[in-house]
Enzyme design. Structure first.
Site, PDB file in Angstrom:
ATOM      1  N   HIS A 105      -7.913   7.792  -3.058  1.00 40.75           N
ATOM      2  CA  HIS A 105      -8.577   6.816  -4.065  1.00 40.75           C
ATOM      3  C   HIS A 105      -9.428   6.948  -4.554  1.00 40.75           C
ATOM      4  O   HIS A 105     -10.520   5.819  -5.081  1.00 40.75           O
ATOM      5  CB  HIS A 105      -9.328   6.340  -2.496  1.00 40.75           C
ATOM      6  CG  HIS A 105      -7.963   5.964  -1.478  1.00 40.75           C
ATOM      7  ND1 HIS A 105      -7.678   6.598  -0.252  1.00 40.75           N
ATOM      8  CD2 HIS A 105      -6.954   4.652  -0.975  1.00 40.75           C
ATOM      9  CE1 HIS A 105      -6.592   5.686   0.561  1.00 40.75           C
ATOM     10  NE2 HIS A 105      -6.242   5.133  -0.542  1.00 40.75           N
ATOM     11  N   HIS A 147       0.946  -1.339  -0.152  1.00 39.60           N
ATOM     12  CA  HIS A 147       0.236   0.176  -0.108  1.00 39.60           C
ATOM     13  C   HIS A 147       1.028   0.803  -0.050  1.00 39.60           C
ATOM     14  O   HIS A 147       1.863   1.352   0.873  1.00 39.60           O
ATOM     15  CB  HIS A 147      -0.922  -0.235   1.195  1.00 39.60           C
ATOM     16  CG  HIS A 147      -1.769   1.403   0.967  1.00 39.60           C
ATOM     17  ND1 HIS A 147      -1.279   1.888   2.278  1.00 39.60           N
ATOM     18  CD2 HIS A 147      -2.417   1.722   0.040  1.00 39.60           C
ATOM     19  CE1 HIS A 147      -2.970   2.916   2.688  1.00 39.60           C
ATOM     20  NE2 HIS A 147      -2.734   2.985   1.214  1.00 39.60           N
ATOM     21  N   CYS A 195      -8.134  17.811  24.996  1.00 36.93           N
ATOM     22  CA  CYS A 195      -8.710  17.109  26.429  1.00 36.93           C
ATOM     23  C   CYS A 195      -7.153  16.814  27.740  1.00 36.93           C
ATOM     24  O   CYS A 195      -5.688  17.076  27.267  1.00 36.93           O
ATOM     25  CB  CYS A 195      -8.782  16.169  26.305  1.00 36.93           C
ATOM     26  SG  CYS A 195      -9.420  15.514  28.525  1.00 36.93           S
ATOM     27  N   TYR A 234     -10.674  18.791  36.553  1.00 36.33           N
ATOM     28  CA  TYR A 234     -10.082  19.716  35.868  1.00 36.33           C
ATOM     29  C   TYR A 234      -8.950  20.545  36.197  1.00 36.33           C
ATOM     30  O   TYR A 234      -8.752  21.737  36.340  1.00 36.33           O
ATOM     31  CB  TYR A 234     -11.020  20.065  34.653  1.00 36.33           C
ATOM     32  CG  TYR A 234     -11.789  19.144  33.749  1.00 36.33           C
ATOM     33  CD1 TYR A 234     -10.627  18.636  32.909  1.00 36.33           C
ATOM     34  CD2 TYR A 234     -12.849  19.226  33.237  1.00 36.33           C
ATOM     35  CE1 TYR A 234     -11.288  17.668  32.091  1.00 36.33           C
ATOM     36  CE2 TYR A 234     -13.398  18.068  32.655  1.00 36.33           C
ATOM     37  CZ  TYR A 234     -12.449  17.607  32.229  1.00 36.33           C
ATOM     38  OH  TYR A 234     -12.855  16.782  30.930  1.00 36.33           O
TER      39      TYR A 234
HETATM   40  C1  HEM Z   1      -2.475   6.215  -1.014  1.00 35.96           C
HETATM   41  C2  HEM Z   1      -4.935   1.862  -2.424  1.00 35.96           C
HETATM   42  C3  HEM Z   1      -6.719   1.614   2.038  1.00 35.96           C
HETATM   43  C4  HEM Z   1      -4.832   6.158   3.151  1.00 35.96           C
HETATM   44  C5  HEM Z   1      -3.026   5.153  -1.913  1.00 35.96           C
HETATM   45  C6  HEM Z   1      -2.973   4.449  -3.128  1.00 35.96           C
HETATM   46  C7  HEM Z   1      -3.413   3.803  -3.323  1.00 35.96           C
HETATM   47  C8  HEM Z   1      -4.348   3.256  -2.165  1.00 35.96           C
HETATM   48  C9  HEM Z   1      -3.743   2.684  -4.793  1.00 35.96           C
HETATM   49  C10 HEM Z   1      -1.808   5.875  -4.092  1.00 35.96           C
HETATM   50  C11 HEM Z   1      -2.609   6.472  -4.234  1.00 35.96           C
HETATM   51  C12 HEM Z   1      -2.192   7.642  -6.138  1.00 35.96           C
HETATM   52  O1  HEM Z   1      -1.230   8.452  -5.449  1.00 35.96           O
HETATM   53  O2  HEM Z   1      -2.881   7.381  -6.916  1.00 35.96           O
HETATM   54  C13 HEM Z   1      -5.464   1.614  -1.319  1.00 35.96           C
HETATM   55  C14 HEM Z   1      -6.260   0.059  -1.586  1.00 35.96           C
HETATM   56  C15 HEM Z   1      -6.460  -0.363   0.043  1.00 35.96           C
HETATM   57  C16 HEM Z   1      -6.421   1.478   0.952  1.00 35.96           C
HETATM   58  C17 HEM Z   1      -6.387  -0.836  -2.478  1.00 35.96           C
HETATM   59  C18 HEM Z   1      -7.697  -0.887   0.290  1.00 35.96           C
HETATM   60  C19 HEM Z   1      -6.627  -2.468   0.408  1.00 35.96           C
HETATM   61  C20 HEM Z   1      -6.523   2.940   2.677  1.00 35.96           C
HETATM   62  C21 HEM Z   1      -7.055   2.757   3.978  1.00 35.96           C
HETATM   63  C22 HEM Z   1      -6.115   4.380   4.251  1.00 35.96           C
HETATM   64  C23 HEM Z   1      -5.712   5.129   3.317  1.00 35.96           C
HETATM   65  C24 HEM Z   1      -7.941   2.535   4.780  1.00 35.96           C
HETATM   66  C25 HEM Z   1      -6.855   5.547   5.957  1.00 35.96           C
HETATM   67  C26 HEM Z   1      -6.989   5.207   6.746  1.00 35.96           C
HETATM   68  C27 HEM Z   1      -3.777   5.920   2.618  1.00 35.96           C
HETATM   69  C28 HEM Z   1      -3.256   7.592   2.561  1.00 35.96           C
HETATM   70  C29 HEM Z   1      -2.485   7.341   1.063  1.00 35.96           C
HETATM   71  C30 HEM Z   1      -3.043   6.202  -0.097  1.00 35.96           C
HETATM   72  C31 HEM Z   1      -3.142   8.326   3.551  1.00 35.96           C
HETATM   73  C32 HEM Z   1      -1.524   8.185   0.597  1.00 35.96           C
HETATM   74  C33 HEM Z   1      -0.243   8.803   0.663  1.00 35.96           C
HETATM   75  C34 HEM Z   1       0.018   9.039   0.245  1.00 35.96           C
HETATM   76  O3  HEM Z   1       0.453  10.295  -0.175  1.00 35.96           O
HETATM   77  O4  HEM Z   1       1.680   9.613   0.875  1.00 35.96           O
HETATM   78  N1  HEM Z   1      -3.639   3.861  -1.853  1.00 35.96           N
HETATM   79  N2  HEM Z   1      -4.931   2.425  -0.149  1.00 35.96           N
HETATM   80  N3  HEM Z   1      -5.925   3.305   2.075  1.00 35.96           N
HETATM   81  N4  HEM Z   1      -3.971   5.136   1.378  1.00 35.96           N
HETATM   82 FE1  HEM Z   1      -4.763   4.086   0.519  1.00 35.96          FE
HETATM   83  N1  MTE Z   2     -19.088  20.815  26.153  1.00 36.04           N
HETATM   84  C1  MTE Z   2     -20.293  20.285  26.858  1.00 36.04           C
HETATM   85  N2  MTE Z   2     -21.696  20.938  26.843  1.00 36.04           N
HETATM   86  N3  MTE Z   2     -20.262  18.853  27.197  1.00 36.04           N
HETATM   87  C2  MTE Z   2     -19.372  17.938  27.572  1.00 36.04           C
HETATM   88  O1  MTE Z   2     -19.168  17.215  27.790  1.00 36.04           O
HETATM   89  N4  MTE Z   2     -16.751  18.633  27.097  1.00 36.04           N
HETATM   90  C3  MTE Z   2     -15.356  19.387  27.336  1.00 36.04           C
HETATM   91  C4  MTE Z   2     -15.470  20.215  26.543  1.00 36.04           C
HETATM   92  N5  MTE Z   2     -16.681  20.755  26.077  1.00 36.04           N
HETATM   93  C5  MTE Z   2     -17.891  19.055  27.187  1.00 36.04           C
HETATM   94  C6  MTE Z   2     -18.294  19.672  26.599  1.00 36.04           C
HETATM   95  C7  MTE Z   2     -14.682  18.805  26.912  1.00 36.04           C
HETATM   96  S1  MTE Z   2     -13.532  17.863  28.659  1.00 36.04           S
HETATM   97  C8  MTE Z   2     -13.434  18.334  25.709  1.00 36.04           C
HETATM   98  S2  MTE Z   2     -11.829  18.317  26.404  1.00 36.04           S
HETATM   99  C9  MTE Z   2     -13.858  18.698  24.936  1.00 36.04           C
HETATM  100  O2  MTE Z   2     -14.796  19.592  24.817  1.00 36.04           O
HETATM  101  C10 MTE Z   2     -13.933  18.116  23.812  1.00 36.04           C
HETATM  102  O3  MTE Z   2     -14.020  18.654  22.166  1.00 36.04           O
HETATM  103  P1  MTE Z   2     -14.562  17.966  21.067  1.00 36.04           P
HETATM  104  O4  MTE Z   2     -15.644  17.039  21.476  1.00 36.04           O
HETATM  105  O5  MTE Z   2     -15.096  18.415  20.153  1.00 36.04           O
HETATM  106  O6  MTE Z   2     -13.495  16.898  20.849  1.00 36.04           O
HETATM  107 MO    MO Z   3     -11.534  16.996  28.200  1.00 37.88          MO
END
Ligand code: HEM
Ligand code: MTE
Ligand code: MO
Length: 467
Positions: A65, A40, A186, A323
């Site tokens: 993607h 990947h 937090c 807190y």
């Molecule tokens: C990049 C395929 C799952 C995050 C890519 C690229 C391909 C690809 C082909 C390169 C695309 C290009 O530049 O043209 C796949 C396939 C997956 C998969 C087939 C499943 C089996 C995931 C998942 C995530 C992810 C689950 C995030 C949780 C990324 C990221 C890049 C990337 C962040 C960019 C990397 C970079 O540019 O440095 N993927 N991907 N991918 N993918 Fe996936």
């Molecule tokens: N505001 C309400 N009304 N109720 C909540 O439970 N949690 C606080 C704050 N504001 C809270 C809240 C706490 S402890 C944090 S760390 C931040 O919201 C988290 O914001 P987020 O959930 O958008 O990341």
């Molecule tokens: Mo928090």
């Protein structure tokens, strides 16, 4: 066309690691991508985040993607079809106060489901400078209130001013929209490390109870001045906030900040209705929340219903009895919450997001990545990284926005590349320095506190280098 076997989502869910094979779904198709994981382009760790479930919620976050060659590549790994599914049982709203909570992203690491508390996986936390809304950490104390934006009113009140009631269109049209990039953290971020020294009370956050967004909304300052409260007030004054979420006793979530911060043009405190260019998501306070840059997340009250200028801090449990920080010797028998000030500005912080603890990294060049941030608008001026447990150090490369002086509200992302030898055992350590030359403590023990807040010791990650 070949006929494929039919699987249930439950069967797909069992394939979540290379040992059990790695399966994912896309639409109604099932794929075994075990052999693709290491190929990947975005890294093996990312694919594993989606293992056992649907790709769509992850691909929605990374537009690379949405190109035809990605789907073509995926097609090579097809092994089955999903069975047409039975409708999920509908939760009974009368029985479960959390039944009305919004849907969440499957990639989130859940610390508690009800109320919902979750952090993005470290592998994704520093993938982008602005955290995608779906991955922004969520800290809810109570069920998410259901708010009708048409009947929503924000009340603003206090002595010597006019009581105001603002509808959403009024809040949007009467005050200029102001935008601020700010990190929220937090007080319990990195609590899990503190618990390893001695158990503490609280959610076991790893390093992800911190995220960054571009917030848009009215300045609290403009609203306070419009309501007739002045630039200055003599004596001690606070601005108290109340949320629409209430505990079983009917008490709302609440918190306060000093008046001076609320009204300061340089403090950038917002009544935010936008997050990264979208309306606020329900989990993050729809339709209006406070954003207090540089201050502990607990003061950025979500689902805001009331703003009150008051000579006293918020009477809320979360301002008075939570807190706050204490001496390591204070325990639950001796703690007196009245003796410590409520946390406002947070201390300097940093953590390593890549590699992860216990990883086996390939020999050659190792990329170490992470975030760093400090409270009070103090810019991070340096991040030091060690690969040998703190004996020798190198400064990392920092990336981020260029903040106005004293208004560094957003984190910096950092990276260090270094050669590593096959078979080595590394203890990677990071520590940040802020504009006041504040530094992080080297170990957790001396800052341990019973509630597990303010956990900002040097972050340490042990990895081995493969042979
Ligand atoms: C990049 C395929 C799952 C995050 C890519 C690229 C391909 C690809 C082909 C390169 C695309 C290009 O530049 O043209 C796949 C396939 C997956 C998969 C087939 C499943 C089996 C995931 C998942 C995530 C992810 C689950 C995030 C949780 C990324 C990221 C890049 C990337 C962040 C960019 C990397 C970079 O540019 O440095 N993927 N991907 N991918 N993918 Fe996936
Ligand atoms: N505001 C309400 N009304 N109720 C909540 O439970 N949690 C606080 C704050 N504001 C809270 C809240 C706490 S402890 C944090 S760390 C931040 O919201 C988290 O914001 P987020 O959930 O958008 O990341
Ligand atoms: Mo928090």
């Amino acid at each position: 066309a070949p006929r494929y076997p039919v699987y249930t989502r439950e069967e797909v869910r069992r394939h979540r690691s290379p040992g059990d094979r790695v399966w994912v779904t896309h639409g109604t198709e099932v794929f075994d991508v075990t052999d693709f994981v290491e190929l990947h382009p975005g890294g093996a760790d990312k694919v594993l985040l989606a293992a056992g479930g649907a790709l769509e919620p992850f691909w929605a976050l990374y537009a690379v993607h949405s190109q035809p060659h990605v789907l073509e590549l995926l097609r090579e790994y097809k092994v089955g079809e999903l069975s047409p599914e039975e409708a999920p049982p509908s939760p009974d709203a009368a029985q479960d106060p959390f039944a009305g909570d919004p849907p969440r992203h499957p990639g989130m690491r859940v610390n508690s489901l009800k109320p919902f508390n979750a952090e993005p996986p470290a592998e994704l936390l520093t993938e982008s400078f602005l955290t995608p809304n779906e991955l922004f950490f969520t800290r809810n104390h109570l069920p998410v209130p259901a708010v009708d934006p048409r009947s929503y009113r924000l009340r603003v009140e206090g002595p010597g001013g006019r009581a105001l009631s603002l509808s959403l269109p009024e809040l949007r049209s009467r005050f200029p929209k102001h935008e601020v990039t700010a990190t929220l953290q937090c007080a319990g971020n990195r609590r899990a490390e503190m618990s390893r020294v001695r158990p503490v009370k609280g959610l076991p956050w790893d390093i992800g109870a911190i995220s960054t967004a571009r917030w848009g909304g009215a300045r609290l300052r403009d609203v306070l001045l419009h309501a007739g409260f002045g630039e200055r007030r003599d004596g001690e004054w606070h601005v108290c906030f109340e949320g629409l979420d209430e505990d079983v006793g009917g008490a709302p979530y609440g918190a306060s900040i000093p008046y001076g911060r609320a009204v300061s043009p340089d403090a950038d405190v917002l009544l935010a209705y936008e997050m990264n260019g979208e309306e606020l998501p329900r989990d993050h306070g729809f339709p209006v929340r406070v954003v207090v840059p540089g201050v502990v997340g607990a003061r950025s009250v979500k689902w805001l219903r009331r703003v009150a200028v008051s000579p006293a801090e918020s009477p809320s449990h979360w301002q008075q009895n939570d807190y706050k920080g204490f001496c390591p010797s204070v325990d639950w028998d001796t703690v007196d919450y009245r003796t410590a000030p409520a946390i406002q500005e947070l201390p300097v912080q940093s953590a390593i997001t890549q590699p992860r603890p216990g990883a086996a990294v390939p020999p050659g060049e190792l990329a170490v990545k992470g975030y760093a941030w400090s409270g009070g608008g103090r810019r991070v001026v340096r991040v030091d990284v060690s690969l040998d447990g703190g004996r020798t150090w190198r400064a990392a490369e920092l990336a981020g926005e260029r903040p106005a002086p004293g208004r560094a509200w957003a984190w910096v992302l950092w990276e260090l590349r270094a050669p590593v030898a096959a078979g080595a055992e590394l203890e990677i350590v990071c520590k940040a320095v802020d504009a006041s030359y504040n530094v992080q403590p080297d170990t957790v023990g001396p800052i341990w506190n019973l509630r597990g807040v303010l956990s900002n010791a040097w972050h340490r990650v042990r990895v081995t280098v493969a042979r």
